[in-house]
Scaffold this motif. Structure first.
Motif, PDB file in Angstrom:
ATOM      1  N   PHE A  19      32.971  36.069  53.879  1.00  0.00           N
ATOM      2  CA  PHE A  19      34.500  35.914  54.050  1.00  0.00           C
ATOM      3  C   PHE A  19      35.311  35.555  52.834  1.00  0.00           C
ATOM      4  O   PHE A  19      36.284  36.109  52.486  1.00  0.00           O
ATOM      5  N   GLY A  20      34.565  34.436  52.091  1.00  0.00           N
ATOM      6  CA  GLY A  20      35.430  34.075  50.776  1.00  0.00           C
ATOM      7  C   GLY A  20      35.494  35.104  49.871  1.00  0.00           C
ATOM      8  O   GLY A  20      36.588  35.344  49.212  1.00  0.00           O
ATOM      9  N   VAL A  21      34.492  36.054  49.578  1.00  0.00           N
ATOM     10  CA  VAL A  21      34.518  37.465  48.890  1.00  0.00           C
ATOM     11  C   VAL A  21      35.653  38.157  49.248  1.00  0.00           C
ATOM     12  O   VAL A  21      36.360  38.548  48.329  1.00  0.00           O
ATOM     13  N   ILE A  22      35.600  38.530  50.521  1.00  0.00           N
ATOM     14  CA  ILE A  22      36.568  39.461  51.046  1.00  0.00           C
ATOM     15  C   ILE A  22      37.982  38.840  51.045  1.00  0.00           C
ATOM     16  O   ILE A  22      38.993  39.431  50.556  1.00  0.00           O
ATOM     17  N   PHE A  23      38.265  37.407  51.437  1.00  0.00           N
ATOM     18  CA  PHE A  23      39.622  36.929  51.104  1.00  0.00           C
ATOM     19  C   PHE A  23      39.997  36.957  49.824  1.00  0.00           C
ATOM     20  O   PHE A  23      41.091  36.840  49.438  1.00  0.00           O
TER      21      PHE A  23
ATOM     22  N   LYS B 106      48.354  31.704  45.953  1.00  0.00           N
ATOM     23  CA  LYS B 106      47.884  31.557  44.751  1.00  0.00           C
ATOM     24  C   LYS B 106      47.066  30.245  45.149  1.00  0.00           C
ATOM     25  O   LYS B 106      46.031  30.276  44.419  1.00  0.00           O
ATOM     26  N   PHE B 107      47.118  29.110  45.789  1.00  0.00           N
ATOM     27  CA  PHE B 107      46.510  28.151  46.046  1.00  0.00           C
ATOM     28  C   PHE B 107      45.296  28.465  46.658  1.00  0.00           C
ATOM     29  O   PHE B 107      44.262  28.007  46.264  1.00  0.00           O
TER      30      PHE B 107
ATOM     31  N   MET C 243      43.423  38.758  48.607  1.00  0.00           N
ATOM     32  CA  MET C 243      44.432  37.864  48.152  1.00  0.00           C
ATOM     33  C   MET C 243      44.814  38.226  46.590  1.00  0.00           C
ATOM     34  O   MET C 243      45.908  38.450  46.108  1.00  0.00           O
ATOM     35  N   GLY C 244      43.857  38.605  45.821  1.00  0.00           N
ATOM     36  CA  GLY C 244      44.157  39.157  44.520  1.00  0.00           C
ATOM     37  C   GLY C 244      44.875  40.468  44.560  1.00  0.00           C
ATOM     38  O   GLY C 244      45.748  40.776  43.523  1.00  0.00           O
ATOM     39  N   PHE C 245      44.781  41.347  45.301  1.00  0.00           N
ATOM     40  CA  PHE C 245      45.099  42.770  45.379  1.00  0.00           C
ATOM     41  C   PHE C 245      46.796  42.650  45.882  1.00  0.00           C
ATOM     42  O   PHE C 245      47.621  43.001  45.376  1.00  0.00           O
ATOM     43  N   ILE C 246      46.787  41.641  46.873  1.00  0.00           N
ATOM     44  CA  ILE C 246      48.383  41.070  47.174  1.00  0.00           C
ATOM     45  C   ILE C 246      49.121  40.473  46.198  1.00  0.00           C
ATOM     46  O   ILE C 246      50.392  40.978  45.778  1.00  0.00           O
ATOM     47  N   LEU C 247      48.513  39.599  45.612  1.00  0.00           N
ATOM     48  CA  LEU C 247      49.347  39.008  44.365  1.00  0.00           C
ATOM     49  C   LEU C 247      49.724  40.050  43.043  1.00  0.00           C
ATOM     50  O   LEU C 247      50.615  39.985  42.790  1.00  0.00           O
ATOM     51  N   GLU C 248      48.571  40.866  42.839  1.00  0.00           N
ATOM     52  CA  GLU C 248      48.960  42.059  41.853  1.00  0.00           C
ATOM     53  C   GLU C 248      49.873  42.914  42.376  1.00  0.00           C
ATOM     54  O   GLU C 248      51.320  42.968  41.506  1.00  0.00           O
ATOM     55  N   ILE C 249      50.042  43.306  43.555  1.00  0.00           N
ATOM     56  CA  ILE C 249      51.545  43.916  44.092  1.00  0.00           C
ATOM     57  C   ILE C 249      52.604  43.103  44.089  1.00  0.00           C
ATOM     58  O   ILE C 249      53.640  43.707  43.586  1.00  0.00           O
TER      59      ILE C 249
ATOM     60  N   ILE D 243      43.173  42.589  37.971  1.00  0.00           N
ATOM     61  CA  ILE D 243      43.033  43.501  39.053  1.00  0.00           C
ATOM     62  C   ILE D 243      41.912  44.576  38.879  1.00  0.00           C
ATOM     63  O   ILE D 243      41.031  44.947  39.588  1.00  0.00           O
ATOM     64  N   TYR D 244      41.827  45.195  37.452  1.00  0.00           N
ATOM     65  CA  TYR D 244      40.840  45.907  37.196  1.00  0.00           C
ATOM     66  C   TYR D 244      39.407  45.273  36.916  1.00  0.00           C
ATOM     67  O   TYR D 244      38.322  45.853  37.560  1.00  0.00           O
ATOM     68  N   SER D 245      39.223  44.221  36.322  1.00  0.00           N
ATOM     69  CA  SER D 245      38.043  43.433  36.299  1.00  0.00           C
ATOM     70  C   SER D 245      37.421  43.066  37.552  1.00  0.00           C
ATOM     71  O   SER D 245      36.266  43.323  38.070  1.00  0.00           O
ATOM     72  N   GLY D 246      38.419  42.803  38.544  1.00  0.00           N
ATOM     73  CA  GLY D 246      37.946  42.481  39.900  1.00  0.00           C
ATOM     74  C   GLY D 246      37.414  43.639  40.782  1.00  0.00           C
ATOM     75  O   GLY D 246      36.502  43.669  41.566  1.00  0.00           O
ATOM     76  N   ALA D 247      38.368  44.815  40.473  1.00  0.00           N
ATOM     77  CA  ALA D 247      37.812  46.112  41.002  1.00  0.00           C
ATOM     78  C   ALA D 247      36.358  46.520  40.715  1.00  0.00           C
ATOM     79  O   ALA D 247      35.575  46.911  41.426  1.00  0.00           O
ATOM     80  N   VAL D 248      35.901  46.239  39.446  1.00  0.00           N
ATOM     81  CA  VAL D 248      34.557  46.369  39.002  1.00  0.00           C
ATOM     82  C   VAL D 248      33.710  45.421  39.709  1.00  0.00           C
ATOM     83  O   VAL D 248      32.640  46.041  39.879  1.00  0.00           O
ATOM     84  N   ILE D 249      34.066  44.350  39.553  1.00  0.00           N
ATOM     85  CA  ILE D 249      33.260  43.304  40.188  1.00  0.00           C
ATOM     86  C   ILE D 249      32.945  43.681  41.606  1.00  0.00           C
ATOM     87  O   ILE D 249      31.757  43.645  42.017  1.00  0.00           O
TER      88      ILE D 249
END
Length: 220
Positions: free
Chosen positions: A66-70, A12-13, A74-80, A107-113
């Protein structure tokens, strides 16, 4: 990296830091793009500088990618992780009562972005790479404005941009403020900071929408 993978607090950090970095880039990107509705010459000058400056291209651009991918990984990992935790430990979990719609659907708004970033790369980044490195065309410092506004000539593309920025607004309304909480910013200025993050989350996406609509209408 092992600590980031194993610890949810560390994840999260790290995600919060990457999110704050992307917000800074978003502000810089908006500032340059907004000049396109004020002065084509200024927009061309700034775009030419960003597109040909060694530090920006060779150092900052890879860090940004790299920042975008990372951030999204992390968002998908935290959602799971959160979904698994709810299934095991919260039989009486009521999302509507315990959190906002925006926080439950990051997770859904992030996927659209993420999908929008694919379109944005297709529209601007890939042609730029092709122009400079594949075809090796001569550099023209005045080409950026025309190359930009032509992308907003089609209504369907403008609609996709508008929808994407609405989802960006929803994503930022929760994510920007929570990023400061995740890095431990909790003091007497927290309430004022929340107001700032909400204003930013609304104004910047609306600004991008205005830019898209401005260039579309101007070409009718």
């Amino acid at each position: 990296m092992g600590g980031i993978i194993k610890s949810s607090v560390a994840r999260k950090f790290a995600m919060a830091l990457s999110g704050l970095f992307l917000v800074f880039f978003l502000l810089q990107h908006f500032t340059i793009n907004f000049t396109s509705v004020i002065s084509p010459d200024i927009f061309n000058e700034l775009s030419h500088f960003m597109g040909n400056n060694f530090v920006v291209q060779a150092l900052l651009q890879p860090v940004l990618i790299f920042g975008v991918i990372f951030h999204f990984i992390m968002g998908f990992i935290l959602e799971i992780q959160n979904r698994n935790a709810r299934g095991v430990g919260y039989k009486n979990y009521n999302g509507n009562a315990n959190s906002s719609w925006m926080s439950r659907n990051m997770i859904y708004s992030g996927a659209v972005i993420l999908a929008f970033l694919g379109l944005h790369f297709y529209d601007f980044w890939f042609p730029e790479i092709s122009h400079k490195y594949i075809h090796g065309l001569p550099e023209d410092p005045t080409r950026y404005y025309e190359e930009t506004i032509v992308k907003f000539k089609d209504l369907w593309r403008v609609i996709l941009y508008v929808v994407s920025f609405i989802f960006l607004m929803l994503h930022l309304l929760h994510g920007f403020a929570s990023s400061f909480q995740s890095v431990g910013f909790n003091n007497k200025y927290s309430k004022g900071l929340q107001g700032f993050t909400k204003a930013f989350a609304i104004i910047i996406p609306l600004g991008f929408i205005f830019i898209a609509l401005f260039h579309y209408i101007n070409q009718l």
